[in-house]
Motif scaffolding. Structure first.
Motif, PDB file in Angstrom:
ATOM      1  N   LEU A   1      -8.985  -0.445-104.593  1.00 14.22           N
ATOM      2  CA  LEU A   1      -8.956   0.942-105.045  1.00 14.22           C
ATOM      3  C   LEU A   1      -8.093   1.823-104.147  1.00 14.22           C
ATOM      4  O   LEU A   1      -7.480   2.774-104.624  1.00 14.22           O
ATOM      5  CB  LEU A   1     -10.382   1.518-105.087  1.00 14.22           C
ATOM      6  N   ALA A   2      -8.077   1.526-102.867  1.00 13.95           N
ATOM      7  CA  ALA A   2      -7.331   2.367-101.920  1.00 13.95           C
ATOM      8  C   ALA A   2      -7.141   1.619-100.615  1.00 13.95           C
ATOM      9  O   ALA A   2      -7.871   0.670-100.305  1.00 13.95           O
ATOM     10  CB  ALA A   2      -8.071   3.678-101.669  1.00 13.95           C
ATOM     11  N   LYS A   3      -6.146   2.068 -99.851  1.00 17.42           N
ATOM     12  CA  LYS A   3      -5.870   1.498 -98.529  1.00 17.42           C
ATOM     13  C   LYS A   3      -5.550   2.642 -97.583  1.00 17.42           C
ATOM     14  O   LYS A   3      -4.651   3.440 -97.841  1.00 17.42           O
ATOM     15  CB  LYS A   3      -4.694   0.518 -98.614  1.00 17.42           C
ATOM     16  N   HIS A   4      -6.322   2.744 -96.513  1.00 18.61           N
ATOM     17  CA  HIS A   4      -6.126   3.807 -95.528  1.00 18.61           C
ATOM     18  C   HIS A   4      -5.643   3.226 -94.216  1.00 18.61           C
ATOM     19  O   HIS A   4      -6.275   2.328 -93.648  1.00 18.61           O
ATOM     20  CB  HIS A   4      -7.436   4.567 -95.289  1.00 18.61           C
ATOM     21  N   ARG A   5      -4.528   3.744 -93.736  1.00 14.56           N
ATOM     22  CA  ARG A   5      -4.034   3.379 -92.416  1.00 14.56           C
ATOM     23  C   ARG A   5      -4.390   4.487 -91.434  1.00 14.56           C
ATOM     24  O   ARG A   5      -4.139   5.665 -91.699  1.00 14.56           O
ATOM     25  CB  ARG A   5      -2.517   3.172 -92.460  1.00 14.56           C
ATOM     26  N   LYS A   6      -4.989   4.105 -90.329  1.00 16.20           N
ATOM     27  CA  LYS A   6      -5.478   5.064 -89.336  1.00 16.20           C
ATOM     28  C   LYS A   6      -4.397   6.080 -88.984  1.00 16.20           C
ATOM     29  O   LYS A   6      -3.289   5.719 -88.582  1.00 16.20           O
ATOM     30  CB  LYS A   6      -5.943   4.321 -88.090  1.00 16.20           C
ATOM     31  N   LEU A   7      -4.737   7.360 -89.124  1.00 13.94           N
ATOM     32  CA  LEU A   7      -3.760   8.429 -88.937  1.00 13.94           C
ATOM     33  C   LEU A   7      -3.594   8.818 -87.468  1.00 13.94           C
ATOM     34  O   LEU A   7      -2.482   9.116 -87.018  1.00 13.94           O
ATOM     35  CB  LEU A   7      -4.198   9.667 -89.732  1.00 13.94           C
ATOM     36  N   HIS A   8      -4.691   8.853 -86.738  1.00 10.57           N
ATOM     37  CA  HIS A   8      -4.687   9.343 -85.358  1.00 10.57           C
ATOM     38  C   HIS A   8      -4.992   8.179 -84.420  1.00 10.57           C
ATOM     39  O   HIS A   8      -6.094   7.624 -84.440  1.00 10.57           O
ATOM     40  CB  HIS A   8      -5.731  10.445 -85.183  1.00 10.57           C
ATOM     41  N   LEU A   9      -4.031   7.801 -83.616  1.00 12.15           N
ATOM     42  CA  LEU A   9      -4.205   6.668 -82.714  1.00 12.15           C
ATOM     43  C   LEU A   9      -4.849   7.126 -81.414  1.00 12.15           C
ATOM     44  O   LEU A   9      -4.505   8.172 -80.858  1.00 12.15           O
ATOM     45  CB  LEU A   9      -2.861   6.000 -82.439  1.00 12.15           C
ATOM     46  N   PHE A  10      -5.786   6.322 -80.931  1.00  9.31           N
ATOM     47  CA  PHE A  10      -6.587   6.669 -79.757  1.00  9.31           C
ATOM     48  C   PHE A  10      -5.857   6.248 -78.495  1.00  9.31           C
ATOM     49  O   PHE A  10      -5.816   5.076 -78.136  1.00  9.31           O
ATOM     50  CB  PHE A  10      -7.952   5.976 -79.849  1.00  9.31           C
ATOM     51  N   ASP A  11      -5.255   7.216 -77.820  1.00  9.20           N
ATOM     52  CA  ASP A  11      -4.548   6.978 -76.561  1.00  9.20           C
ATOM     53  C   ASP A  11      -5.273   7.696 -75.432  1.00  9.20           C
ATOM     54  O   ASP A  11      -5.337   8.932 -75.415  1.00  9.20           O
ATOM     55  CB  ASP A  11      -3.104   7.485 -76.639  1.00  9.20           C
ATOM     56  N   VAL A  12      -5.834   6.948 -74.516  1.00 10.80           N
ATOM     57  CA  VAL A  12      -6.448   7.523 -73.327  1.00 10.80           C
ATOM     58  C   VAL A  12      -5.567   7.122 -72.150  1.00 10.80           C
ATOM     59  O   VAL A  12      -5.634   6.004 -71.651  1.00 10.80           O
ATOM     60  CB  VAL A  12      -7.894   7.008 -73.130  1.00 10.80           C
TER      61      VAL A  12
ATOM     62  N   PHE B   1      -0.301  -0.316 -82.436  1.00 12.32           N
ATOM     63  CA  PHE B   1      -0.324   0.101 -83.833  1.00 12.32           C
ATOM     64  C   PHE B   1       0.677   1.207 -84.143  1.00 12.32           C
ATOM     65  O   PHE B   1       1.037   2.016 -83.278  1.00 12.32           O
ATOM     66  CB  PHE B   1      -1.716   0.608 -84.220  1.00 12.32           C
ATOM     67  N   THR B   2       1.086   1.244 -85.407  1.00  7.71           N
ATOM     68  CA  THR B   2       1.839   2.365 -85.967  1.00  7.71           C
ATOM     69  C   THR B   2       0.854   3.237 -86.738  1.00  7.71           C
ATOM     70  O   THR B   2      -0.010   2.725 -87.453  1.00  7.71           O
ATOM     71  CB  THR B   2       2.935   1.863 -86.921  1.00  7.71           C
ATOM     72  N   ALA B   3       0.974   4.539 -86.599  1.00  4.15           N
ATOM     73  CA  ALA B   3       0.057   5.447 -87.290  1.00  4.15           C
ATOM     74  C   ALA B   3       0.393   5.535 -88.771  1.00  4.15           C
ATOM     75  O   ALA B   3       1.561   5.484 -89.168  1.00  4.15           O
ATOM     76  CB  ALA B   3       0.131   6.835 -86.667  1.00  4.15           C
ATOM     77  N   GLY B   4      -0.630   5.664 -89.596  1.00  8.66           N
ATOM     78  CA  GLY B   4      -0.430   5.927 -91.014  1.00  8.66           C
ATOM     79  C   GLY B   4      -0.014   7.369 -91.240  1.00  8.66           C
ATOM     80  O   GLY B   4      -0.052   8.194 -90.322  1.00  8.66           O
ATOM     81  N   ASN B   5       0.372   7.677 -92.469  1.00  8.16           N
ATOM     82  CA  ASN B   5       0.859   9.021 -92.787  1.00  8.16           C
ATOM     83  C   ASN B   5       0.176   9.660 -93.986  1.00  8.16           C
ATOM     84  O   ASN B   5       0.550  10.760 -94.390  1.00  8.16           O
ATOM     85  CB  ASN B   5       2.374   8.983 -93.059  1.00  8.16           C
TER      86      ASN B   5
ATOM     87  N   ILE C   1     -11.558   8.572 -96.594  1.00  5.67           N
ATOM     88  CA  ILE C   1     -11.585   7.524 -95.574  1.00  5.67           C
ATOM     89  C   ILE C   1     -10.902   7.999 -94.291  1.00  5.67           C
ATOM     90  O   ILE C   1      -9.817   8.599 -94.328  1.00  5.67           O
ATOM     91  CB  ILE C   1     -10.879   6.240 -96.057  1.00  5.67           C
ATOM     92  N   GLY C   2     -11.549   7.735 -93.180  1.00  2.70           N
ATOM     93  CA  GLY C   2     -10.945   7.909 -91.862  1.00  2.70           C
ATOM     94  C   GLY C   2     -11.339   6.710 -91.024  1.00  2.70           C
ATOM     95  O   GLY C   2     -12.281   5.996 -91.361  1.00  2.70           O
ATOM     96  N   ILE C   3     -10.644   6.490 -89.933  1.00  2.00           N
ATOM     97  CA  ILE C   3     -10.967   5.380 -89.039  1.00  2.00           C
ATOM     98  C   ILE C   3     -11.118   5.920 -87.626  1.00  2.00           C
ATOM     99  O   ILE C   3     -10.178   6.484 -87.064  1.00  2.00           O
ATOM    100  CB  ILE C   3      -9.887   4.277 -89.083  1.00  2.00           C
ATOM    101  N   CYS C   4     -12.318   5.784 -87.086  1.00  2.00           N
ATOM    102  CA  CYS C   4     -12.631   6.074 -85.694  1.00  2.00           C
ATOM    103  C   CYS C   4     -12.062   7.418 -85.211  1.00  2.00           C
ATOM    104  O   CYS C   4     -12.608   8.466 -85.539  1.00  2.00           O
ATOM    105  CB  CYS C   4     -12.163   4.925 -84.815  1.00  2.00           C
ATOM    106  N   HIS C   5     -10.976   7.413 -84.476  1.00  2.00           N
ATOM    107  CA  HIS C   5     -10.431   8.631 -83.865  1.00  2.00           C
ATOM    108  C   HIS C   5     -10.072   9.691 -84.907  1.00  2.00           C
ATOM    109  O   HIS C   5      -9.981  10.873 -84.577  1.00  2.00           O
ATOM    110  CB  HIS C   5      -9.199   8.263 -83.027  1.00  2.00           C
ATOM    111  N   ASP C   6      -9.896   9.291 -86.161  1.00  2.00           N
ATOM    112  CA  ASP C   6      -9.656  10.267 -87.233  1.00  2.00           C
ATOM    113  C   ASP C   6     -10.780  11.291 -87.331  1.00  2.00           C
ATOM    114  O   ASP C   6     -10.556  12.425 -87.779  1.00  2.00           O
ATOM    115  CB  ASP C   6      -9.517   9.565 -88.598  1.00  2.00           C
ATOM    116  N   ILE C   7     -11.991  10.913 -86.913  1.00  2.00           N
ATOM    117  CA  ILE C   7     -13.138  11.817 -87.023  1.00  2.00           C
ATOM    118  C   ILE C   7     -13.011  13.008 -86.074  1.00  2.00           C
ATOM    119  O   ILE C   7     -13.645  14.051 -86.290  1.00  2.00           O
ATOM    120  CB  ILE C   7     -14.459  11.060 -86.746  1.00  2.00           C
ATOM    121  N   ARG C   8     -12.186  12.876 -85.050  1.00  2.00           N
ATOM    122  CA  ARG C   8     -12.059  13.952 -84.062  1.00  2.00           C
ATOM    123  C   ARG C   8     -11.229  15.114 -84.566  1.00  2.00           C
ATOM    124  O   ARG C   8     -11.133  16.156 -83.897  1.00  2.00           O
ATOM    125  CB  ARG C   8     -11.423  13.398 -82.771  1.00  2.00           C
TER     126      ARG C   8
END
Length: 256
Positions: A82-93, A109-113, A127-134
């Motif tokens: 139905l859908a495919k989400h690529r993580k938008l915000h990459l977690f860099d510490v 990783f390359t960030a999604g758009n 849909i969001g993935i992990c760091h997307d919630i911030r």
């Protein structure tokens, strides 16, 4: 897994097909266009069709044109994608405090758009993935597009989990008067990255409907979509917004 009374759906965790370790992501990456070589993709599709449910398939490393993405696929009850989400915000510490984990997703990783909204037989899901919630802007965009539930497959580490895990979920839920669901690997998952766990479902009033601890487990809970609209009638934030002072610009909607 979370289940409304009329239909069923499941949510899997971030990076569930491999240890959460940067050096292993390329080894376990899958090319979704090659169904014979994409075991995770095929397995989720078959499970959705076998059980007649919608599956938000957590995330796995996706290989596309020699680039790696942190990608979540959503499958319908007949097994179709139905859908495919690529993580938008990459977690860099880059400068962690003493004792914290050093991790830089952009090394791998390359960030999604694209934000991802999918209509299912359960409800409209964002849909969001992990760091997307911030990033509250993404959740606001989803709410403006009519989303009733945001799923965030996630793997917060011990430090960020203790500080922000529940707080971020409640903030996204109560600000947008929607449900928020997270699904995380357990604390004892393999890999050098220590994970917080605590998969959770939060209601539109910021209430924690159900959650697990750090250990491995299965969470089954019901969502009541009518509570979203009751909450919005009780506190009509949509009429309180000052569009003459500020506005949310949905770039993709303006430039399809």
């Amino acid at each position: 897994m979370f289940s409304p009374s009329s239909s069923s759906w499941g949510d899997a965790k971030e990076m569930w097909n491999c240890p959460y370790s940067g050096d292993l992501f390329p080894k376990f990456a899958e090319d979704f266009k090659n169904k014979d070589g994409s075991l995770s993709f095929s397995m989720l599709s078959e499970l959705a069709a076998c059980h007649g449910i919608t599956i938000v398939g957590g995330s796995v490393p996706e290989l596309d044109n020699n680039r790696l993405y942190n990608t979540c696929c959503v499958f319908g009850p007949n097994g179709t994608l139905l859908a495919k989400h690529r993580k938008l915000h990459l977690f860099d510490v880059e400068k962690p405090a003493p004792g914290e984990v050093y991790f830089k997703e952009s090394d791998f990783f390359t960030a999604g758009n694209e934000p991802t909204v999918v209509d299912t037989d359960v409800c409209r899901i964002g849909i969001g993935i992990c760091h997307d919630i911030r990033f509250p802007e993404l959740a606001m965009l989803y709410q403006a597009r009519g989303v009733e539930l945001i799923c965030y497959p996630s793997a917060f580490n011990i430090s960020t989990g203790k500080l922000f895990w529940e707080l971020e979920q409640q903030a996204r839920a109560v600000d947008n008067q929607i449900y928020v669901a997270t699904c995380s690997p357990s604390l004892n998952s393999s890999g050098s990255y220590e994970i917080w766990g605590h998969s959770t479902l939060v209601g539109p009033g910021g209430d924690v409907v159900a959650k697990l601890g750090p250990e491995e487990g299965v969470l089954v809970a019901e969502i009541n979509l009518s509570s979203i609209y009751q909450q919005r009638r009780n506190i009509p934030l949509h009429t309180h917004r000052r569009h003459n002072v500020y506005s949310l610009i949905d770039v993709k909607e303006q430039n399809p």
